[in-house]
Design a protein around this motif. Structure first.
Motif, mmCIF file in Angstrom:
data_model
loop_
_atom_site.group_PDB
_atom_site.id
_atom_site.type_symbol
_atom_site.label_atom_id
_atom_site.label_comp_id
_atom_site.label_asym_id
_atom_site.label_seq_id
_atom_site.Cartn_x
_atom_site.Cartn_y
_atom_site.Cartn_z
ATOM 1 N N PHE A 127 -36.982 -20.805 -23.797
ATOM 2 C CA PHE A 127 -37.207 -19.526 -24.460
ATOM 3 C C PHE A 127 -37.700 -19.814 -25.869
ATOM 4 O O PHE A 127 -37.080 -20.595 -26.595
ATOM 5 C CB PHE A 127 -35.911 -18.705 -24.523
ATOM 6 C CG PHE A 127 -35.433 -18.251 -23.173
ATOM 7 C CD1 PHE A 127 -35.881 -17.054 -22.640
ATOM 8 C CD2 PHE A 127 -34.553 -19.031 -22.429
ATOM 9 C CE1 PHE A 127 -35.460 -16.631 -21.386
ATOM 10 C CE2 PHE A 127 -34.129 -18.624 -21.168
ATOM 11 C CZ PHE A 127 -34.583 -17.429 -20.648
ATOM 12 N N GLU A 128 -38.833 -19.230 -26.233
ATOM 13 C CA GLU A 128 -39.349 -19.380 -27.601
ATOM 14 C C GLU A 128 -38.395 -18.660 -28.543
ATOM 15 O O GLU A 128 -38.094 -17.485 -28.352
ATOM 16 C CB GLU A 128 -40.757 -18.786 -27.691
ATOM 17 C CG GLU A 128 -41.322 -18.698 -29.088
ATOM 18 C CD GLU A 128 -41.369 -20.043 -29.791
ATOM 19 O OE1 GLU A 128 -42.039 -20.943 -29.289
ATOM 20 O OE2 GLU A 128 -40.709 -20.188 -30.850
ATOM 21 N N GLU A 129 -37.925 -19.371 -29.569
ATOM 22 C CA GLU A 129 -36.888 -18.793 -30.423
ATOM 23 C C GLU A 129 -37.429 -18.108 -31.674
ATOM 24 O O GLU A 129 -36.774 -17.242 -32.246
ATOM 25 C CB GLU A 129 -35.874 -19.874 -30.815
ATOM 26 C CG GLU A 129 -35.065 -20.328 -29.601
ATOM 27 C CD GLU A 129 -33.916 -21.232 -29.955
ATOM 28 O OE1 GLU A 129 -33.912 -21.758 -31.089
ATOM 29 O OE2 GLU A 129 -33.033 -21.395 -29.096
ATOM 30 N N ILE A 130 -38.625 -18.531 -32.110
ATOM 31 C CA ILE A 130 -39.226 -17.869 -33.274
ATOM 32 C C ILE A 130 -39.887 -16.571 -32.792
ATOM 33 O O ILE A 130 -40.619 -16.576 -31.802
ATOM 34 C CB ILE A 130 -40.291 -18.778 -33.935
ATOM 35 C CG1 ILE A 130 -39.661 -20.075 -34.427
ATOM 36 C CG2 ILE A 130 -41.013 -18.052 -35.072
ATOM 37 C CD1 ILE A 130 -38.667 -19.907 -35.551
ATOM 38 N N LEU A 131 -39.630 -15.484 -33.508
ATOM 39 C CA LEU A 131 -40.212 -14.197 -33.110
ATOM 40 C C LEU A 131 -41.739 -14.247 -33.236
ATOM 41 O O LEU A 131 -42.274 -14.550 -34.302
ATOM 42 C CB LEU A 131 -39.645 -13.076 -33.990
ATOM 43 C CG LEU A 131 -40.203 -11.675 -33.696
ATOM 44 C CD1 LEU A 131 -39.877 -11.236 -32.272
ATOM 45 C CD2 LEU A 131 -39.653 -10.669 -34.705
ATOM 46 N N LEU A 132 -42.406 -13.952 -32.128
ATOM 47 C CA LEU A 132 -43.875 -14.033 -32.110
ATOM 48 C C LEU A 132 -44.536 -12.715 -32.528
ATOM 49 O O LEU A 132 -45.754 -12.652 -32.658
ATOM 50 C CB LEU A 132 -44.359 -14.442 -30.706
ATOM 51 C CG LEU A 132 -43.889 -15.829 -30.238
ATOM 52 C CD1 LEU A 132 -44.283 -16.069 -28.788
ATOM 53 C CD2 LEU A 132 -44.449 -16.934 -31.132
ATOM 54 N N ALA A 133 -43.741 -11.680 -32.721
ATOM 55 C CA ALA A 133 -44.295 -10.407 -33.195
ATOM 56 C C ALA A 133 -44.445 -10.459 -34.712
ATOM 57 O O ALA A 133 -43.976 -11.390 -35.364
ATOM 58 C CB ALA A 133 -43.381 -9.260 -32.785
ATOM 59 N N GLY A 134 -45.102 -9.470 -35.277
ATOM 60 C CA GLY A 134 -45.279 -9.415 -36.732
ATOM 61 C C GLY A 134 -46.585 -10.058 -37.155
ATOM 62 O O GLY A 134 -47.403 -10.435 -36.320
ATOM 63 N N SER A 135 -46.763 -10.151 -38.472
ATOM 64 C CA SER A 135 -48.022 -10.662 -39.018
ATOM 65 C C SER A 135 -47.861 -12.093 -39.492
ATOM 66 O O SER A 135 -46.811 -12.465 -40.005
ATOM 67 C CB SER A 135 -48.466 -9.803 -40.214
ATOM 68 O OG SER A 135 -48.841 -8.525 -39.783
ATOM 69 N N VAL A 136 -48.926 -12.869 -39.338
ATOM 70 C CA VAL A 136 -48.934 -14.205 -39.928
ATOM 71 C C VAL A 136 -49.464 -14.098 -41.354
ATOM 72 O O VAL A 136 -50.123 -13.121 -41.718
ATOM 73 C CB VAL A 136 -49.811 -15.195 -39.117
ATOM 74 C CG1 VAL A 136 -49.239 -15.394 -37.724
ATOM 75 C CG2 VAL A 136 -51.252 -14.739 -39.045
ATOM 76 N N ASP A 137 -49.176 -15.113 -42.139
ATOM 77 C CA ASP A 137 -49.605 -15.101 -43.534
ATOM 78 C C ASP A 137 -51.030 -15.656 -43.644
ATOM 79 O O ASP A 137 -51.264 -16.700 -44.230
ATOM 80 C CB ASP A 137 -48.625 -15.930 -44.376
ATOM 81 C CG ASP A 137 -48.912 -15.789 -45.863
ATOM 82 O OD1 ASP A 137 -49.608 -14.821 -46.244
ATOM 83 O OD2 ASP A 137 -48.464 -16.659 -46.635
ATOM 84 N N MET A 138 -51.949 -14.938 -43.017
ATOM 85 C CA MET A 138 -53.367 -15.307 -43.070
ATOM 86 C C MET A 138 -54.179 -14.021 -43.095
ATOM 87 O O MET A 138 -53.792 -13.042 -42.455
ATOM 88 C CB MET A 138 -53.785 -16.101 -41.824
ATOM 89 C CG MET A 138 -53.202 -17.489 -41.723
ATOM 90 S SD MET A 138 -53.651 -18.242 -40.130
ATOM 91 C CE MET A 138 -55.252 -18.930 -40.522
ATOM 92 N N THR A 139 -55.306 -14.053 -43.783
ATOM 93 C CA THR A 139 -56.188 -12.894 -43.804
ATOM 94 C C THR A 139 -57.123 -12.929 -42.591
ATOM 95 O O THR A 139 -57.214 -13.947 -41.897
ATOM 96 C CB THR A 139 -57.064 -12.901 -45.068
ATOM 97 O OG1 THR A 139 -57.864 -14.089 -45.026
ATOM 98 C CG2 THR A 139 -56.219 -12.884 -46.335
ATOM 99 N N VAL A 140 -57.820 -11.833 -42.370
ATOM 100 C CA VAL A 140 -58.840 -11.792 -41.319
ATOM 101 C C VAL A 140 -59.847 -12.927 -41.539
ATOM 102 O O VAL A 140 -60.179 -13.674 -40.617
ATOM 103 C CB VAL A 140 -59.553 -10.417 -41.318
ATOM 104 C CG1 VAL A 140 -60.792 -10.452 -40.442
ATOM 105 C CG2 VAL A 140 -58.597 -9.310 -40.858
#
Ligand SMILES: [Zn+2]
Ligand SMILES: [Zn+2]
Length: 259
Positions: A127-140
């Motif tokens: 089971f992947e433990e880090i939440l994969l939802a939300g935004s990454v700290d990168m711009t378009v």
């Protein structure tokens, strides 16, 4: 010019690794649905991870369908970008970078859903433990640079949706942003999109299921490619309008009806 064949493609499918996806989105069900729907090319694009691509490839074998590795990124601007790659090496490399840019929040399955990594036999690996939802700290722009550096395809997701889309969140396609195509969720409203954004006329568009549930793979409209063979590089030629390769969006003909 080589003889071209027409292939249906669905380049945006989530698996059980996406917290918001149903637990029936495993390799076996996805491949069976692709067979039933006559889809010759699919891309697996989970949120911020590519760990279930090998399982789908394993189950698909030599295909069809061809499996293209992908990741859907949510940028700092809350824009969803479909990022597709020629192979697992590039996708894994990109996934590792994206992982570093994810907020270090643990998944709470009871709130967000399970994030399951499986093998081709649909046995749970972990089971992947880090939440994969939300935004990454990168711009378009930052994501675009990293996709280009890996020779990938950058396709802003569901640009016609009122949220989590490039056109909704930024209001326009940034000049100079090297997109390979745009994904439209509701192709029947393409005229409205063109009226609001005349600059997009003439750009290559795809439509995809963005399936989080199995039944969502059965879409009303489908992307078709005219290619010499089903491959990532042929798709790249088609999106670029090169060498006679073509992309189009069509209403799905009801030839996949089950008896
Ligand atoms: Zn999305
Ligand atoms: Zn999606």
């Amino acid at each position: 010019m080589p003889l071209l064949n027409r292939y249906r493609a669905d380049l945006h499918i989530h698996t059980v690794l996406s917290p918001c996806a149903d637990l029936d989105m495993g390799p076996v069900n996805i491949i069976r649905a692709a067979h039933r729907l006559g889809t010759g090319i699919i891309a697996i694009a989970d949120h911020h991870a590519a760990a279930n691509v090998p399982a789908v490839m394993e189950y698909a074998g030599a295909g069809p369908p061809l499996i293209i590795p992908g990741i859907e990124v949510q940028t700092r601007e809350d824009v969803h970008l479909l990022c597709l790659f020629s192979g697992l090496r590039a996708a894994d490399d990109f996934a590792a970078l994206i992982r570093e840019k994810l907020p270090p929040v643990r998944n709470r399955p009871e709130l967000f859903g399970e994030q399951v990594v499986v093998n081709g036999a649909e046995e749970i690996l972990y089971f992947e433990e880090i939440l994969l939802a939300g935004s990454v700290d990168m711009t378009v722009e930052g994501v675009a640079r990293e996709v280009i550096a890996r020779d990938g395809l950058l396709i802003p997701s569901h640009v016609d949706r009122p949220a989590y889309s490039l056109l909704a969140n930024l209001g326009f396609l940034p000049p100079g942003l090297a997109v390979d195509a745009l994904e439209i969720a509701r192709p029947e409203l393409m005229g409205k999109l063109w009226a609001e954004h005349p600059g997009l006329k003439g750009m290559p568009f795809i439509t995809s299921s963005d399936a989080h549930f199995l039944s969502q793979m059965d879409t009303e409209y489908v992307t078709v490619f005219d290619l010499a063979e089903p491959s990532f590089w042929e798709i790249k030629l088609a999106l670029g309008g090169k060498a006679g390769r073509r992309v189009a969006i069509e209403a799905r003909e009801p030839d996949h009806a089950e008896p």
